[in-house]
Design an enzyme around this catalytic site. Sequence first.
Site, PDB file in Angstrom:
ATOM      1  N   GLY A 138      38.307   1.625  15.129  1.00  0.00           N
ATOM      2  CA  GLY A 138      37.515   1.175  12.972  1.00  0.00           C
ATOM      3  C   GLY A 138      37.716  -0.581  13.416  1.00  0.00           C
ATOM      4  N   GLY A 139      37.656  -1.154  12.486  1.00  0.00           N
ATOM      5  CA  GLY A 139      38.026  -3.149  12.376  1.00  0.00           C
ATOM      6  C   GLY A 139      38.444  -2.994  13.453  1.00  0.00           C
TER       7      GLY A 139
ATOM      8  CB  SER B 291      14.538  -6.740  37.991  1.00  0.00           C
ATOM      9  OG  SER B 291      15.227  -6.552  37.876  1.00  0.00           O
TER      10      SER B 291
ATOM     11  CB  THR C 270      18.681  -3.823  35.359  1.00  0.00           C
ATOM     12  OG1 THR C 270      17.086  -3.294  35.639  1.00  0.00           O
ATOM     13  CG2 THR C 270      18.639  -5.277  35.251  1.00  0.00           C
TER      14      THR C 270
ATOM     15  CD  GLN D  19      34.956  20.130  14.651  1.00  0.00           C
ATOM     16  OE1 GLN D  19      33.906  20.120  14.410  1.00  0.00           O
ATOM     17  NE2 GLN D  19      35.405  20.644  15.419  1.00  0.00           N
TER      18      GLN D  19
ATOM     19  CD  GLU E  60      25.963  -5.704  43.447  1.00  0.00           C
ATOM     20  OE1 GLU E  60      25.541  -4.637  44.230  1.00  0.00           O
ATOM     21  OE2 GLU E  60      27.187  -6.156  43.441  1.00  0.00           O
TER      22      GLU E  60
ATOM     23  CB  ILE F  21      25.913 -17.241  42.990  1.00  0.00           C
ATOM     24  CG1 ILE F  21      24.043 -17.683  42.875  1.00  0.00           C
ATOM     25  CG2 ILE F  21      26.276 -17.442  44.501  1.00  0.00           C
ATOM     26  CD1 ILE F  21      23.123 -16.540  42.933  1.00  0.00           C
TER      27      ILE F  21
ATOM     28  CD  GLN G  67      16.772  -0.828  31.672  1.00  0.00           C
ATOM     29  OE1 GLN G  67      17.772  -1.779  32.438  1.00  0.00           O
ATOM     30  NE2 GLN G  67      16.910  -0.196  30.527  1.00  0.00           N
TER      31      GLN G  67
ATOM     32  CB  VAL H 225      37.986   5.531  18.814  1.00  0.00           C
ATOM     33  CG1 VAL H 225      39.266   5.802  19.015  1.00  0.00           C
ATOM     34  CG2 VAL H 225      37.327   6.755  18.926  1.00  0.00           C
TER      35      VAL H 225
HETATM   36  N1  COS Z   1      16.942   0.603  52.252  1.00  0.00           N
HETATM   37  C1  COS Z   1      16.404   0.277  53.424  1.00  0.00           C
HETATM   38  N2  COS Z   1      14.846  -0.240  52.603  1.00  0.00           N
HETATM   39  C2  COS Z   1      14.343  -0.382  51.718  1.00  0.00           C
HETATM   40  C3  COS Z   1      15.193   0.048  51.137  1.00  0.00           C
HETATM   41  C4  COS Z   1      16.577   0.167  51.197  1.00  0.00           C
HETATM   42  N3  COS Z   1      17.191   1.234  50.343  1.00  0.00           N
HETATM   43  N4  COS Z   1      14.897   0.289  49.263  1.00  0.00           N
HETATM   44  C5  COS Z   1      13.554  -0.485  50.250  1.00  0.00           C
HETATM   45  N5  COS Z   1      13.352  -0.505  51.328  1.00  0.00           N
HETATM   46  C6  COS Z   1      12.653  -1.064  52.242  1.00  0.00           C
HETATM   47  C7  COS Z   1      11.134   0.177  51.988  1.00  0.00           C
HETATM   48  O1  COS Z   1      10.956   0.946  53.445  1.00  0.00           O
HETATM   49  C8  COS Z   1       9.896  -1.103  52.144  1.00  0.00           C
HETATM   50  O2  COS Z   1       9.863  -1.729  53.670  1.00  0.00           O
HETATM   51  P1  COS Z   1       8.808  -1.681  54.306  1.00  0.00           P
HETATM   52  O3  COS Z   1       7.984  -3.031  53.865  1.00  0.00           O
HETATM   53  O4  COS Z   1       8.471  -1.331  55.749  1.00  0.00           O
HETATM   54  O5  COS Z   1       7.194  -1.007  53.192  1.00  0.00           O
HETATM   55  C9  COS Z   1       9.940  -2.530  51.525  1.00  0.00           C
HETATM   56  O6  COS Z   1      11.670  -2.418  51.440  1.00  0.00           O
HETATM   57  C10 COS Z   1       9.536  -2.308  49.913  1.00  0.00           C
HETATM   58  O7  COS Z   1      10.617  -1.787  49.521  1.00  0.00           O
HETATM   59  P2  COS Z   1       9.390  -1.577  47.573  1.00  0.00           P
HETATM   60  O8  COS Z   1       8.333  -1.468  47.627  1.00  0.00           O
HETATM   61  O9  COS Z   1      10.262  -0.663  46.993  1.00  0.00           O
HETATM   62  O10 COS Z   1       9.975  -2.599  47.214  1.00  0.00           O
HETATM   63  P3  COS Z   1       9.515  -3.733  45.891  1.00  0.00           P
HETATM   64  O11 COS Z   1       9.380  -4.639  45.582  1.00  0.00           O
HETATM   65  O12 COS Z   1       9.293  -2.585  45.060  1.00  0.00           O
HETATM   66  O13 COS Z   1      11.037  -3.301  45.307  1.00  0.00           O
HETATM   67  C11 COS Z   1      13.275  -2.505  44.315  1.00  0.00           C
HETATM   68  C12 COS Z   1      12.458  -2.181  44.842  1.00  0.00           C
HETATM   69  C13 COS Z   1      12.740  -2.744  42.739  1.00  0.00           C
HETATM   70  C14 COS Z   1      13.778  -0.762  44.113  1.00  0.00           C
HETATM   71  C15 COS Z   1      14.337  -3.648  44.818  1.00  0.00           C
HETATM   72  O14 COS Z   1      13.341  -4.977  44.627  1.00  0.00           O
HETATM   73  C16 COS Z   1      15.668  -4.343  43.939  1.00  0.00           C
HETATM   74  O15 COS Z   1      16.841  -3.364  43.950  1.00  0.00           O
HETATM   75  N6  COS Z   1      15.636  -4.592  42.678  1.00  0.00           N
HETATM   76  C17 COS Z   1      16.818  -5.429  41.953  1.00  0.00           C
HETATM   77  C18 COS Z   1      17.862  -6.310  42.929  1.00  0.00           C
HETATM   78  C19 COS Z   1      19.124  -6.594  42.573  1.00  0.00           C
HETATM   79  O16 COS Z   1      19.673  -5.617  42.567  1.00  0.00           O
HETATM   80  N7  COS Z   1      18.998  -8.032  42.221  1.00  0.00           N
HETATM   81  C20 COS Z   1      20.446  -7.762  41.427  1.00  0.00           C
HETATM   82  C21 COS Z   1      21.497  -9.272  42.449  1.00  0.00           C
HETATM   83  S1  COS Z   1      22.481  -8.839  43.723  1.00  0.00           S
HETATM   84  S2  COS Z   1      23.888  -9.079  42.896  1.00  0.00           S
END
Ligand code: COS
Length: 382
Positions: free
Chosen positions: A330-331, A123, A356, A270, A354, A148, A358, A328
């Site tokens: 069951g076992g 994350s 979580t 129900q 992509e 990946i 959360q 639904v």
């Molecule tokens: N589009 C464009 N820019 C974005 C953006 C978006 N959707 N979301 C954030 N940004 C930009 C912000 O504007 C900020 O820019 P500045 O550098 O100019 O300040 C920068 O990116 C950092 O944003 P933020 O402070 O929100 O970053 P965080 O480190 O707090 O992280 C989360 C944000 C947690 C939302 C992000 O790390 C995330 O999505 N993590 C999950 C990753 C994921 O989905 N992994 C799955 C694997 S990929 S299959």
Amino acid sequence: MIDGMPPQLTDTQREVQALAREIAEREVAPRAAIAALAETGLLGLTIPEEYGGPGLDYLSGCLIEEELGWGCSGIGTSLMCNGLATAPVLLGASDEVKKEFLGRLTEEPKLASFCLTEPDAGSDVSGMRTTAVKKGDSYVINGTKCFITNGSHADWYTVYAKTDKEAGHRGISAFVVPRELDGVTVDKKEDKLGQRASDTAMISFSDVEIPAGYLIGEENKGFKLAMMTLDRTRPGVAAMAVGIANAAFEFARDYAKERVQFGVPIAMHQAIQFMIADMATKVEASRLLVWKSAVELDQGKRNTLISSHAKRFAADTAMEVTVDAVQVYGGYGFIKEYPVEKLMRDAKIMQLYEGTSQIQRLVIAREVLMPRRVEEPAAAAA
Ligand code: COS
């Protein structure tokens, strides 16, 4: 689309949807085979026509992903992964890189993977340790990426790496890395709870030297590219979750009409009716969120908020509906001979990959509480 209203599908979108359902029924559900599926043209849906792809709109892509998810989300994930790998390339790569690497995927049924996650950076994307060091006209990449999709079979990878270790998210850059280069190794193929039809691997890059031109967009702007990519791909993942939930709902509905207990089909009780009703509502609501998130993309709008709404709600729905479908049955629901335990196992990843559920809530909370204007990299304006 009128704001807040579900979109009316065009005739073409209805045809695409019907074709995807037919393929899911004929090819995906009974026997999983990527090569056969690739021939149906379902790899790289969003690659524009100028690079040899079909250039489908996002809503059509979501219609297809839902039907594939209905058939087998493991196969769906394998087929749709090229969209994830190519999104940053389409957003920011030079025309030369687009032609070469998108061309590789459209000339032959080849796969590409998106390498963002690391063993210690899931994350928390900015915590990544992979590095890319400039050396003359090249970058040298070192690091390990995990979870990946299609990693073992990919022809090339979109790799995120630190180009400035001290700059947090502002020190990450994105690159295209061809698989054939020295130093690229597939370390481990994961054995998973669900989506067992999809390949998930760990990939290592050891002194991998790539031409400097394989940098996607500007140096140190990779984090935004990753976020913009996820905005574009989360609707599709959410659509797949709708497909899983819809399959579980359909199985549960049909089974409830057949299974007799206390002298009547269990659908007459129900307790079961309310579960079926809740499943139907959740599937319907998820689908509307997915469509809205895709339509905003097709309208060229920034869809971060709705994309996270769709991903969060559809993923949680898929989990809840599949668990209830097992209930639904069951076992019998616990037995592999019956279809719903697989759907329950497959649904779990929807709340994990992509972003979580959360992380989606975190994005939603930020967008709702502190909406901010995001400057998107220039190359991505189109
Ligand atoms: N589009 C464009 N820019 C974005 C953006 C978006 N959707 N979301 C954030 N940004 C930009 C912000 O504007 C900020 O820019 P500045 O550098 O100019 O300040 C920068 O990116 C950092 O944003 P933020 O402070 O929100 O970053 P965080 O480190 O707090 O992280 C989360 C944000 C947690 C939302 C992000 O790390 C995330 O999505 N993590 C999950 C990753 C994921 O989905 N992994 C799955 C694997 S990929 S299959």
